[in-house]
Design a protein around this motif. Structure first.
Motif, short mmCIF file in Angstrom:
data_model
loop_
_atom_site.label_atom_id
_atom_site.label_comp_id
_atom_site.label_asym_id
_atom_site.label_seq_id
_atom_site.Cartn_x
_atom_site.Cartn_y
_atom_site.Cartn_z
N THR A 220 -9.52 7.41 11.46
CA THR A 220 -8.10 8.18 12.16
C THR A 220 -7.41 8.31 11.11
OG1 THR A 220 -7.24 5.91 12.65
CG2 THR A 220 -9.04 6.82 14.25
N ALA A 221 -6.30 9.37 11.54
CA ALA A 221 -5.38 9.65 10.48
C ALA A 221 -4.20 8.53 10.47
CB ALA A 221 -4.51 11.01 11.05
N GLU A 222 -3.95 7.81 11.23
CA GLU A 222 -3.01 6.71 11.48
C GLU A 222 -3.64 5.46 11.07
OE1 GLU A 222 -0.71 3.86 14.82
OE2 GLU A 222 -2.02 5.64 15.50
N GLY A 223 -4.98 5.37 10.92
CA GLY A 223 -5.66 4.21 10.47
C GLY A 223 -5.59 4.42 8.85
N ALA A 224 -5.91 5.56 8.50
CA ALA A 224 -5.90 5.82 6.83
C ALA A 224 -4.41 5.52 6.34
CB ALA A 224 -6.28 7.31 6.79
N GLN A 225 -3.49 6.06 7.23
CA GLN A 225 -2.20 6.05 6.56
C GLN A 225 -1.78 4.49 6.49
OE1 GLN A 225 0.60 8.01 9.21
NE2 GLN A 225 0.51 9.80 7.70
N LYS A 226 -2.44 3.68 7.25
CA LYS A 226 -2.04 2.20 7.47
C LYS A 226 -2.81 1.65 5.91
CE LYS A 226 -2.69 -1.95 9.78
NZ LYS A 226 -3.10 -2.81 10.96
N ARG A 227 -4.04 2.21 5.69
CA ARG A 227 -5.02 1.73 4.58
C ARG A 227 -4.25 2.14 3.35
NH1 ARG A 227 -10.35 0.72 4.28
NH2 ARG A 227 -10.19 -0.34 6.24
N VAL A 228 -3.85 3.33 3.34
CA VAL A 228 -3.24 3.65 2.18
C VAL A 228 -1.90 2.86 1.68
CG1 VAL A 228 -1.97 5.43 1.15
CG2 VAL A 228 -4.22 5.71 2.04
N LYS A 229 -1.05 2.56 2.87
CA LYS A 229 0.08 1.84 2.76
C LYS A 229 -0.13 0.50 1.88
CE LYS A 229 4.01 -0.09 5.04
NZ LYS A 229 4.90 -0.15 6.36
N GLN A 230 -1.23 -0.22 2.62
CA GLN A 230 -1.77 -1.55 2.34
C GLN A 230 -2.17 -1.27 0.74
OE1 GLN A 230 -4.61 -2.77 4.97
NE2 GLN A 230 -3.25 -4.06 6.06
N LEU A 231 -2.87 -0.31 0.37
CA LEU A 231 -3.58 -0.18 -1.04
C LEU A 231 -2.35 0.10 -1.99
CD1 LEU A 231 -6.55 2.28 -0.21
CD2 LEU A 231 -6.77 0.13 -0.97
N LEU A 232 -1.31 0.70 -1.77
CA LEU A 232 -0.24 0.96 -2.64
C LEU A 232 0.72 -0.08 -2.50
CD1 LEU A 232 -0.27 4.72 -2.35
CD2 LEU A 232 -1.44 3.38 -4.18
N GLU A 233 0.72 -1.13 -1.68
CA GLU A 233 1.90 -2.13 -1.55
C GLU A 233 1.88 -2.67 -3.26
OE1 GLU A 233 2.61 -6.05 0.76
OE2 GLU A 233 0.89 -4.92 1.07
N PHE A 235 2.89 -1.30 -5.56
CA PHE A 235 2.54 -0.40 -6.85
C PHE A 235 3.77 -0.41 -7.76
CE2 PHE A 235 2.67 3.93 -9.01
CZ PHE A 235 1.27 4.00 -9.29
N PRO A 236 3.46 -0.58 -9.01
CA PRO A 236 4.52 -0.58 -10.23
C PRO A 236 5.19 0.71 -10.11
CG PRO A 236 2.48 -0.59 -11.03
CD PRO A 236 2.06 -0.65 -9.64
N GLY A 237 6.77 0.34 -10.47
CA GLY A 237 7.48 1.64 -10.68
C GLY A 237 7.96 2.22 -9.54
N LYS A 238 7.23 2.12 -8.29
CA LYS A 238 7.84 2.60 -6.97
C LYS A 238 9.12 2.24 -6.73
CE LYS A 238 5.70 1.26 -3.14
NZ LYS A 238 4.81 1.12 -2.15
N PRO A 239 10.18 3.01 -6.78
CA PRO A 239 11.72 2.71 -6.50
C PRO A 239 12.07 2.04 -5.28
CG PRO A 239 11.25 5.08 -5.83
CD PRO A 239 9.95 4.45 -6.27
N ALA A 240 11.37 2.15 -4.16
CA ALA A 240 11.63 1.31 -2.96
C ALA A 240 10.31 1.12 -1.96
CB ALA A 240 12.76 2.03 -2.26
N GLU A 241 10.42 0.54 -1.11
CA GLU A 241 8.97 0.34 -0.25
C GLU A 241 9.08 1.53 0.75
OE1 GLU A 241 5.81 -1.02 1.23
OE2 GLU A 241 7.00 -1.77 -0.33
N VAL A 242 8.10 2.21 0.69
CA VAL A 242 7.85 3.57 1.25
C VAL A 242 7.15 3.35 2.58
CG1 VAL A 242 6.55 5.93 1.43
CG2 VAL A 242 7.43 4.81 -0.65
N THR A 243 7.71 3.78 3.69
CA THR A 243 7.13 3.78 5.05
C THR A 243 6.51 5.00 5.43
OG1 THR A 243 8.79 2.20 5.80
CG2 THR A 243 7.78 3.26 7.41
N LEU A 244 5.29 4.87 5.58
CA LEU A 244 4.46 6.40 5.84
C LEU A 244 4.77 6.78 7.26
CD1 LEU A 244 1.26 5.55 4.26
CD2 LEU A 244 3.14 6.96 3.44
N ALA A 245 4.56 7.80 7.67
CA ALA A 245 4.71 8.22 9.15
C ALA A 245 3.88 7.78 9.82
CB ALA A 245 4.76 10.00 9.14
N GLY A 246 4.53 7.36 11.03
CA GLY A 246 3.67 6.65 12.09
C GLY A 246 3.57 4.92 12.00
N GLN A 247 4.07 4.73 11.02
CA GLN A 247 3.92 3.30 10.65
C GLN A 247 5.36 2.48 10.94
OE1 GLN A 247 0.90 2.05 9.65
NE2 GLN A 247 0.48 3.90 9.91
#
Length: 247
Positions: A220-233, A235-247
């Motif tokens: 599902t689109a929502e589930g994939a967004q949750k997975r990607v958020k977890q995968l990129l948790e 991530f070095p160099g990320k300026p701030a914690e990103v909240t994907l749509a629907g999370q």
């Protein structure tokens, strides 16, 4: 009533065991001395390695082409949304005229194998090899040969992503319930994810986020967004914690 109490007690025991295992397991590793400031690197997002299927009653993996295609589309969309928010220039891999697609695919599968070894032999404290103790640092690589690939020229790092999902069949879920009642642990479902950054000058793995208990239904689109958020948790160099749509 007796059945309910037994079932609840078994479920609670299993949950406590799972919590203890999760608590003792690391999920992220960084090469000693590595840091990445926002806006300082060009990163190539490699083609994700994605597989989805069913876990049979006997625990065998049965690939499902429709589920895999859904997962690929959903994860690609989630990554497209996230890659512009990682603090550095992130571009999708392009084979162009290099003809290096097959060897790049081999490197992607090699990354998955290395990431799984990291989980097994460094992230689980009880399984750590003598050379992978905390005081030995984080030393893993996919080999210096990747530096010679023409399709990666001009990039500083490669970001590899892989996910593998097995959704428990009805038979597997029934077996899990029967196992609980008999005091035997039977898992239903496998959800593994790896995300790693490789230094293209050396082939060394400088950052890894990997877990065998990932969340999010990638079908599902929502589930994939949750997975990607977890995968990129983390991530070095990320300026701030990103909240994907629907999370």
């Amino acid at each position: 009533m007796r059945f309910n109490h037994c079932a609840r007690a078994t479920l609670l025991a299993l949950a406590l065991c799972a919590s203890s295992a999760a608590f003792g397991q690391e999920k992220t590793g960084n090469k000693e001395g590595f840091s990445l400031k926002p806006g300082t690197a060009r990163i190539v997002l490699m083609r994700p390695v994605i597989g989805a299927g069913e876990q049979s009653t006997g625990g065998m993996y049965e690939p499902n082409a429709d589920w895999t295609n859904q997962a690929r589309e959903n994860i690609a969309a989630a990554l497209a949304q996230a890659q512009s928010q990682l603090g550095n220039q992130v571009v999708a891999y392009s084979e162009a005229a290099s003809g290096e697609g097959p060897i790049v695919t081999q490197y992607s599968h090699l990354f998955s194998a290395v990431a799984d070894s990291v989980i097994e032999y460094q992230f689980f404290p009880g399984n750590r090899l003598p050379t992978k103790k905390r005081d030995k640092g984080f030393e893993w690589a996919i080999g210096p040969g990747i530096a010679s690939l023409k399709s990666l020229e001009g990039a500083d790092y490669a970001l590899f992503i892989s996910t593998h999902d097995e959704y428990g069949s009805t038979g597997r879920k029934v077996l899990q319930i029967v196992g609980m009642l008999g005091g035997v642990g039977v898992t239903s479902g496998v959800h593994v994810g790896h995300a790693g950054l490789v230094d293209l000058k050396t082939g060394q793995l400088v950052w890894l986020n990997a877990d065998r208990q990932m969340g999010g239904d990638v079908r599902t689109a929502e589930g994939a967004q949750k997975r990607v958020k977890q995968l990129l948790e983390g991530f070095p160099g990320k300026p701030a914690e990103v909240t994907l749509a629907g999370q």
